[in-house]
Design a protein around this motif. Structure first.
Motif, PDB file in Angstrom:
ATOM      1  N   VAL A   1      13.613   1.395   4.611  1.00  0.00           N
ATOM      2  CA  VAL A   1      14.865   0.681   3.959  1.00  0.00           C
ATOM      3  C   VAL A   1      14.173  -0.798   3.509  1.00  0.00           C
ATOM      4  O   VAL A   1      13.393  -1.423   4.359  1.00  0.00           O
ATOM      5  N   VAL A   2      14.360  -1.145   2.230  1.00  0.00           N
ATOM      6  CA  VAL A   2      13.781  -2.179   1.577  1.00  0.00           C
ATOM      7  C   VAL A   2      15.080  -3.124   1.346  1.00  0.00           C
ATOM      8  O   VAL A   2      16.259  -2.727   0.980  1.00  0.00           O
ATOM      9  N   GLY A   3      14.658  -4.412   0.934  1.00  0.00           N
ATOM     10  CA  GLY A   3      15.643  -5.397   0.552  1.00  0.00           C
ATOM     11  C   GLY A   3      16.647  -5.776   1.469  1.00  0.00           C
ATOM     12  O   GLY A   3      17.794  -5.839   1.389  1.00  0.00           O
ATOM     13  N   MET A   4      16.378  -5.464   2.980  1.00  0.00           N
ATOM     14  CA  MET A   4      17.286  -5.583   4.079  1.00  0.00           C
ATOM     15  C   MET A   4      17.830  -7.138   4.201  1.00  0.00           C
ATOM     16  O   MET A   4      17.243  -7.881   3.963  1.00  0.00           O
ATOM     17  N   LYS A   5      19.184  -7.181   4.136  1.00  0.00           N
ATOM     18  CA  LYS A   5      19.872  -8.314   4.460  1.00  0.00           C
ATOM     19  C   LYS A   5      20.700  -8.214   5.710  1.00  0.00           C
ATOM     20  O   LYS A   5      21.310  -7.263   5.932  1.00  0.00           O
TER      21      LYS A   5
ATOM     22  N   ASN B   1       0.774  -1.148   0.029  1.00  0.00           N
ATOM     23  CA  ASN B   1      -0.106  -0.070   0.158  1.00  0.00           C
ATOM     24  C   ASN B   1       0.739   1.239  -0.050  1.00  0.00           C
ATOM     25  O   ASN B   1       0.170   2.177   0.255  1.00  0.00           O
ATOM     26  N   ARG B   2       2.265   1.311  -0.408  1.00  0.00           N
ATOM     27  CA  ARG B   2       3.113   2.421  -0.313  1.00  0.00           C
ATOM     28  C   ARG B   2       3.830   2.362  -1.714  1.00  0.00           C
ATOM     29  O   ARG B   2       3.954   1.105  -2.248  1.00  0.00           O
ATOM     30  N   GLN B   3       3.920   3.505  -2.304  1.00  0.00           N
ATOM     31  CA  GLN B   3       4.638   3.484  -3.493  1.00  0.00           C
ATOM     32  C   GLN B   3       6.317   4.193  -3.043  1.00  0.00           C
ATOM     33  O   GLN B   3       6.477   5.133  -2.427  1.00  0.00           O
ATOM     34  N   ILE B   4       7.044   3.527  -3.876  1.00  0.00           N
ATOM     35  CA  ILE B   4       8.444   3.851  -3.740  1.00  0.00           C
ATOM     36  C   ILE B   4       8.687   5.059  -4.881  1.00  0.00           C
ATOM     37  O   ILE B   4       8.126   4.936  -6.003  1.00  0.00           O
ATOM     38  N   THR B   5       8.836   6.263  -4.424  1.00  0.00           N
ATOM     39  CA  THR B   5       9.068   7.454  -5.202  1.00  0.00           C
ATOM     40  C   THR B   5      10.624   8.008  -5.321  1.00  0.00           C
ATOM     41  O   THR B   5      10.630   8.401  -6.555  1.00  0.00           O
ATOM     42  N   ALA B   6      11.471   7.461  -4.821  1.00  0.00           N
ATOM     43  CA  ALA B   6      13.024   7.673  -4.953  1.00  0.00           C
ATOM     44  C   ALA B   6      13.888   6.768  -4.132  1.00  0.00           C
ATOM     45  O   ALA B   6      13.435   6.372  -3.067  1.00  0.00           O
ATOM     46  N   TYR B   7      15.113   6.550  -4.703  1.00  0.00           N
ATOM     47  CA  TYR B   7      15.921   5.522  -4.293  1.00  0.00           C
ATOM     48  C   TYR B   7      17.113   6.361  -3.689  1.00  0.00           C
ATOM     49  O   TYR B   7      17.700   7.267  -4.544  1.00  0.00           O
ATOM     50  N   GLN B   8      17.457   6.431  -2.372  1.00  0.00           N
ATOM     51  CA  GLN B   8      18.336   7.303  -1.754  1.00  0.00           C
ATOM     52  C   GLN B   8      19.574   6.786  -1.706  1.00  0.00           C
ATOM     53  O   GLN B   8      20.755   7.537  -1.484  1.00  0.00           O
ATOM     54  N   GLY B   9      19.828   5.415  -1.830  1.00  0.00           N
ATOM     55  CA  GLY B   9      21.248   4.923  -1.765  1.00  0.00           C
ATOM     56  C   GLY B   9      21.124   3.605  -0.855  1.00  0.00           C
ATOM     57  O   GLY B   9      20.289   3.329  -0.106  1.00  0.00           O
ATOM     58  N   ILE B  10      22.014   2.987  -1.231  1.00  0.00           N
ATOM     59  CA  ILE B  10      22.136   1.709  -0.164  1.00  0.00           C
ATOM     60  C   ILE B  10      23.011   2.212   1.126  1.00  0.00           C
ATOM     61  O   ILE B  10      23.660   2.995   1.214  1.00  0.00           O
TER      62      ILE B  10
ATOM     63  N   GLU C   1      17.981   7.649   7.577  1.00  0.00           N
ATOM     64  CA  GLU C   1      17.153   8.907   7.965  1.00  0.00           C
ATOM     65  C   GLU C   1      18.013  10.079   7.638  1.00  0.00           C
ATOM     66  O   GLU C   1      17.505  11.146   6.917  1.00  0.00           O
ATOM     67  N   GLY C   2      19.479  10.080   7.688  1.00  0.00           N
ATOM     68  CA  GLY C   2      20.464  11.000   7.121  1.00  0.00           C
ATOM     69  C   GLY C   2      20.201  11.122   5.698  1.00  0.00           C
ATOM     70  O   GLY C   2      20.664  12.539   5.291  1.00  0.00           O
ATOM     71  N   LEU C   3      19.811  10.358   4.756  1.00  0.00           N
ATOM     72  CA  LEU C   3      19.471  10.779   3.396  1.00  0.00           C
ATOM     73  C   LEU C   3      18.033  10.916   3.182  1.00  0.00           C
ATOM     74  O   LEU C   3      17.858  11.247   1.935  1.00  0.00           O
ATOM     75  N   GLY C   4      17.413  11.195   4.170  1.00  0.00           N
ATOM     76  CA  GLY C   4      15.948  11.734   3.874  1.00  0.00           C
ATOM     77  C   GLY C   4      14.979  10.572   3.525  1.00  0.00           C
ATOM     78  O   GLY C   4      13.877  10.908   3.004  1.00  0.00           O
ATOM     79  N   ALA C   5      15.271   9.343   3.935  1.00  0.00           N
ATOM     80  CA  ALA C   5      14.374   8.209   3.443  1.00  0.00           C
ATOM     81  C   ALA C   5      13.456   7.835   4.587  1.00  0.00           C
ATOM     82  O   ALA C   5      13.634   8.327   5.731  1.00  0.00           O
TER      83      ALA C   5
ATOM     84  N   VAL D   1      27.954  -8.209  13.109  1.00  0.00           N
ATOM     85  CA  VAL D   1      26.922  -8.321  12.472  1.00  0.00           C
ATOM     86  C   VAL D   1      26.818  -6.945  11.736  1.00  0.00           C
ATOM     87  O   VAL D   1      26.860  -5.793  12.227  1.00  0.00           O
ATOM     88  N   THR D   2      26.307  -7.344  10.509  1.00  0.00           N
ATOM     89  CA  THR D   2      26.164  -6.299   9.419  1.00  0.00           C
ATOM     90  C   THR D   2      24.761  -6.491   8.689  1.00  0.00           C
ATOM     91  O   THR D   2      24.358  -7.536   8.495  1.00  0.00           O
ATOM     92  N   CYS D   3      24.176  -5.343   8.401  1.00  0.00           N
ATOM     93  CA  CYS D   3      22.905  -5.364   7.707  1.00  0.00           C
ATOM     94  C   CYS D   3      23.205  -4.155   6.631  1.00  0.00           C
ATOM     95  O   CYS D   3      23.635  -3.092   6.639  1.00  0.00           O
ATOM     96  N   SER D   4      22.462  -4.499   5.519  1.00  0.00           N
ATOM     97  CA  SER D   4      22.375  -3.524   4.652  1.00  0.00           C
ATOM     98  C   SER D   4      20.893  -3.518   3.716  1.00  0.00           C
ATOM     99  O   SER D   4      20.170  -4.596   3.883  1.00  0.00           O
ATOM    100  N   GLY D   5      20.760  -2.411   3.215  1.00  0.00           N
ATOM    101  CA  GLY D   5      19.263  -2.482   2.418  1.00  0.00           C
ATOM    102  C   GLY D   5      19.582  -1.215   1.591  1.00  0.00           C
ATOM    103  O   GLY D   5      20.364  -0.313   1.623  1.00  0.00           O
ATOM    104  N   THR D   6      18.270  -0.953   0.900  1.00  0.00           N
ATOM    105  CA  THR D   6      18.196   0.409  -0.041  1.00  0.00           C
ATOM    106  C   THR D   6      17.363   1.431   0.304  1.00  0.00           C
ATOM    107  O   THR D   6      16.072   0.918   1.155  1.00  0.00           O
ATOM    108  N   ALA D   7      17.676   2.703   0.772  1.00  0.00           N
ATOM    109  CA  ALA D   7      16.994   3.512   1.574  1.00  0.00           C
ATOM    110  C   ALA D   7      16.171   4.022   0.391  1.00  0.00           C
ATOM    111  O   ALA D   7      16.515   4.342  -0.656  1.00  0.00           O
ATOM    112  N   VAL D   8      14.806   4.434   0.807  1.00  0.00           N
ATOM    113  CA  VAL D   8      13.677   4.854  -0.169  1.00  0.00           C
ATOM    114  C   VAL D   8      13.114   5.948   0.462  1.00  0.00           C
ATOM    115  O   VAL D   8      12.856   6.003   1.640  1.00  0.00           O
ATOM    116  N   LYS D   9      12.220   6.716  -0.481  1.00  0.00           N
ATOM    117  CA  LYS D   9      11.552   7.724   0.011  1.00  0.00           C
ATOM    118  C   LYS D   9      10.086   6.938  -0.595  1.00  0.00           C
ATOM    119  O   LYS D   9       9.836   6.532  -1.687  1.00  0.00           O
ATOM    120  N   LEU D  10       8.672   7.170   0.271  1.00  0.00           N
ATOM    121  CA  LEU D  10       7.754   6.713  -0.143  1.00  0.00           C
ATOM    122  C   LEU D  10       6.617   7.622  -0.302  1.00  0.00           C
ATOM    123  O   LEU D  10       6.812   8.834   0.453  1.00  0.00           O
TER     124      LEU D  10
END
Length: 106
Positions: A77-81, A11-20, A70-74, A96-105
């Protein structure tokens, strides 16, 4: 901050990808936890000390990643691993490491 392992958010649309974004935590396991875990290894059962340390490290890594997003204005975070590694000459460090793609909705 929404954090998900999926690539979309219902029910949300990704409008911008802010980076990994990443979150990393490296923590030492002390001698008392090692002693307790060694006894559990012999007699059976769960190692509460290790479990608590793993939980704390995982939560800190997620918080660090969310803060960077949040620092990127997201908004999310999607695709978290998440990954776990044992480090050090005596395997006494937990990473312990995690990564994902920061997005605006929208």
């Amino acid at each position: 901050m929404i954090i998900t392992t999926t690539n979309t958010i219902e029910n949300r649309q990704i409008t911008a990808y802010q980076g990994i974004v990443f979150g990393e935590v490296i923590t030492g396991i002390n001698v008392f936890k090692d002693l307790g875990a060694g006894l559990r290894n012999v007699f059976g059962g769960r190692s509460k000390g290790y479990e608590d340390e793993l939980l704390r490290a995982r939560e800190e890594a997620l918080q660090e990643m969310a803060s960077r997003a949040e620092g990127l204005g997201a908004d999310a975070v999607v695709g978290m691993k998440m990954d776990y590694e044992v480090l050090g000459s005596d395997n006494g460090m937990l990473m312990v490491t995690c990564s994902g793609t920061a997005v605006k909705l929208s």
